[in-house]
Design an enzyme around this catalytic site. Structure first.
Site, PDB file in Angstrom:
ATOM      1  N   GLU A 106     -12.672 -23.677   7.888  1.00 36.45           N
ATOM      2  CA  GLU A 106     -13.798 -24.243   8.797  1.00 36.45           C
ATOM      3  C   GLU A 106     -13.636 -23.493  10.159  1.00 36.45           C
ATOM      4  O   GLU A 106     -12.412 -23.134  10.735  1.00 36.45           O
ATOM      5  CB  GLU A 106     -13.684 -25.888   9.232  1.00 36.45           C
ATOM      6  CG  GLU A 106     -14.820 -26.306   9.758  1.00 36.45           C
ATOM      7  CD  GLU A 106     -14.835 -27.914  10.157  1.00 36.45           C
ATOM      8  OE1 GLU A 106     -14.464 -28.374   8.839  1.00 36.45           O
ATOM      9  OE2 GLU A 106     -14.624 -28.268  11.093  1.00 36.45           O
ATOM     10  N   ASP A 108     -15.218 -23.786  14.127  1.00 36.41           N
ATOM     11  CA  ASP A 108     -16.275 -24.889  14.966  1.00 36.41           C
ATOM     12  C   ASP A 108     -16.378 -24.719  16.184  1.00 36.41           C
ATOM     13  O   ASP A 108     -15.577 -24.298  16.970  1.00 36.41           O
ATOM     14  CB  ASP A 108     -15.311 -26.113  14.955  1.00 36.41           C
ATOM     15  CG  ASP A 108     -14.837 -26.821  13.751  1.00 36.41           C
ATOM     16  OD1 ASP A 108     -15.597 -26.894  12.826  1.00 36.41           O
ATOM     17  OD2 ASP A 108     -14.045 -27.677  13.702  1.00 36.41           O
ATOM     18  N   GLU A 110     -17.949 -27.104  19.229  1.00 37.91           N
ATOM     19  CA  GLU A 110     -18.461 -28.436  19.174  1.00 37.91           C
ATOM     20  C   GLU A 110     -18.603 -28.611  20.893  1.00 37.91           C
ATOM     21  O   GLU A 110     -18.015 -28.366  21.579  1.00 37.91           O
ATOM     22  CB  GLU A 110     -17.265 -29.549  18.832  1.00 37.91           C
ATOM     23  CG  GLU A 110     -17.144 -29.531  17.427  1.00 37.91           C
ATOM     24  CD  GLU A 110     -16.062 -30.549  16.989  1.00 37.91           C
ATOM     25  OE1 GLU A 110     -16.562 -31.481  16.116  1.00 37.91           O
ATOM     26  OE2 GLU A 110     -15.052 -30.704  17.503  1.00 37.91           O
TER      27      GLU A 110
END
Ligand SMILES: *[C@@H]1O[C@H](CO)[C@@H](O)[C@H](O)[C@H]1NC(C)=O
Length: 293
Positions: A106, A108, A110
């Site tokens: 993953e 990311d 955010e």
């Protein structure tokens, strides 16, 4: 930067050195439906101009999100986002790639909202083989709620680079030689979502979502994807080594990009797992690849 930039850049590259072209290509704008579909709470997604722009709405009943139709092994993935304006405390806007399997990979972005006038935090993380714990947090050098900005991920066999507009804010080099797992054989889909996370997002969960300010709205546009599309179970990419993001100028940052990354580290970084000796007494091996740690 338009096509003239690329023309000049290609001429310079052929004369001097390939590193003149190390900026990722600018995506062309395509409608949402070309590459994406809604994942949940369909009525909380609004479409404008034939889907060339959309909004995600969060209210007390639900957040919402969308995902890519295809799965990709390597490429350049970007999204133009305008964050929730005003009081966005407790909300999280996420843009990430994920393989969504047991030992998943993953990558990311955010964005943690805040009370009116207080700064957003951008948190990034990388999971390899199901293992995360590689958080970095920065403040941005602009207000991300005022305009659309481009957030992008370059991912090839050599490195993962996170960009905000054209500024690299983080690089995760392939450190397989140091025994660190690097995502290379699990295709990932692209996910975007807006949801409530007031148990941790703002000042560590102290600031709660003020539902009287709902709906919270984030805007999205530019839905182009530059990646090697692969089936979910594929272990390699058919075009590996042949596309622009695989080329030699994208295998490391050039000197100008290292300088910009250094600027982000010195001026805007709040947290970097590489420097957290309390939590990680041993320096993670890949952090030794960071030039100015
Ligand atoms: C919100 O604002 C406070 C006060 O300026 C700051 O400490 C915090 O880091 C900001 N961001 C988040 C997401 O908590």
């Amino acid at each position: 930067m338009g096509s003239s930039f690329w023309t000049v850049c290609l001429i310079l590259a052929s004369l001097v050195s390939s590193s003149f072209c190390a900026l990722p290509r600018k995506p062309v704008d395509v409608p949402f439906g070309r590459n994406y579909y809604p994942t949940w709470a369909f009525d909380h997604i609004k479409y404008f101009n034939g889907g060339s722009e959309i909004q995600l709405h969060l209210d007390k009943s639900t957040g919402t999100g969308f995902q890519s139709k295809g799965s990709y092994l390597f490429g350049h993935f970007s999204m133009n986002i305008k964050m929730v304006p005003g009081d966005s405390a407790g909300t999280v806007t996420a843009f990430y790639l994920s393989s969504q399997n047991a030992e998943h990979d993953e990558i990311d972005f955010e964005f943690l909202g805040n009370r009116t006038g207080q700064p957003y935090i951008l948190q990034t993380n990388v999971f390899t083989g199901g293992q995360g714990n590689k958080e970095q947090r920065i403040f941005l050098w602009f207000d991300p709620t005022k305009e659309f900005h481009r957030y992008s991920i370059l991912w090839n066999m050599y490195q993962i680079v996170f960009y905000v507009d054209d500024v690299p804010i983080r690089v995760f080099k392939n450190s397989k030689d140091l025994g660190v797992k690097f995502p290379f054989d699990q295709p990932m889909k692209i996910y975007n979502s807006l949801w409530n996370a007031d148990d941790w997002a703002t000042r560590g969960g102290l600031e709660k979502t003020d539902w009287s300010k709902a709906p919270f709205i984030a805007g999205y546009k530019s839905f182009h994807i530059d990646g090697c599309e692969a089936s979910v179970n594929a272990k390699f990419c058919a075009t590996q080594g042949k596309r622009w993001w695989d080329q030699v100028e994208f295998r490391d940052l050039d000197a100008a990009q290292w300088r910009r990354l250094k600027w982000v580290r010195e001026k805007f970084t709040i947290y970097n797992y590489c420097n957290d000796r309390k939590r990680l007494p041993q320096i993670p091996p890949e952090c030794k690849r960071d030039r100015d740690i």
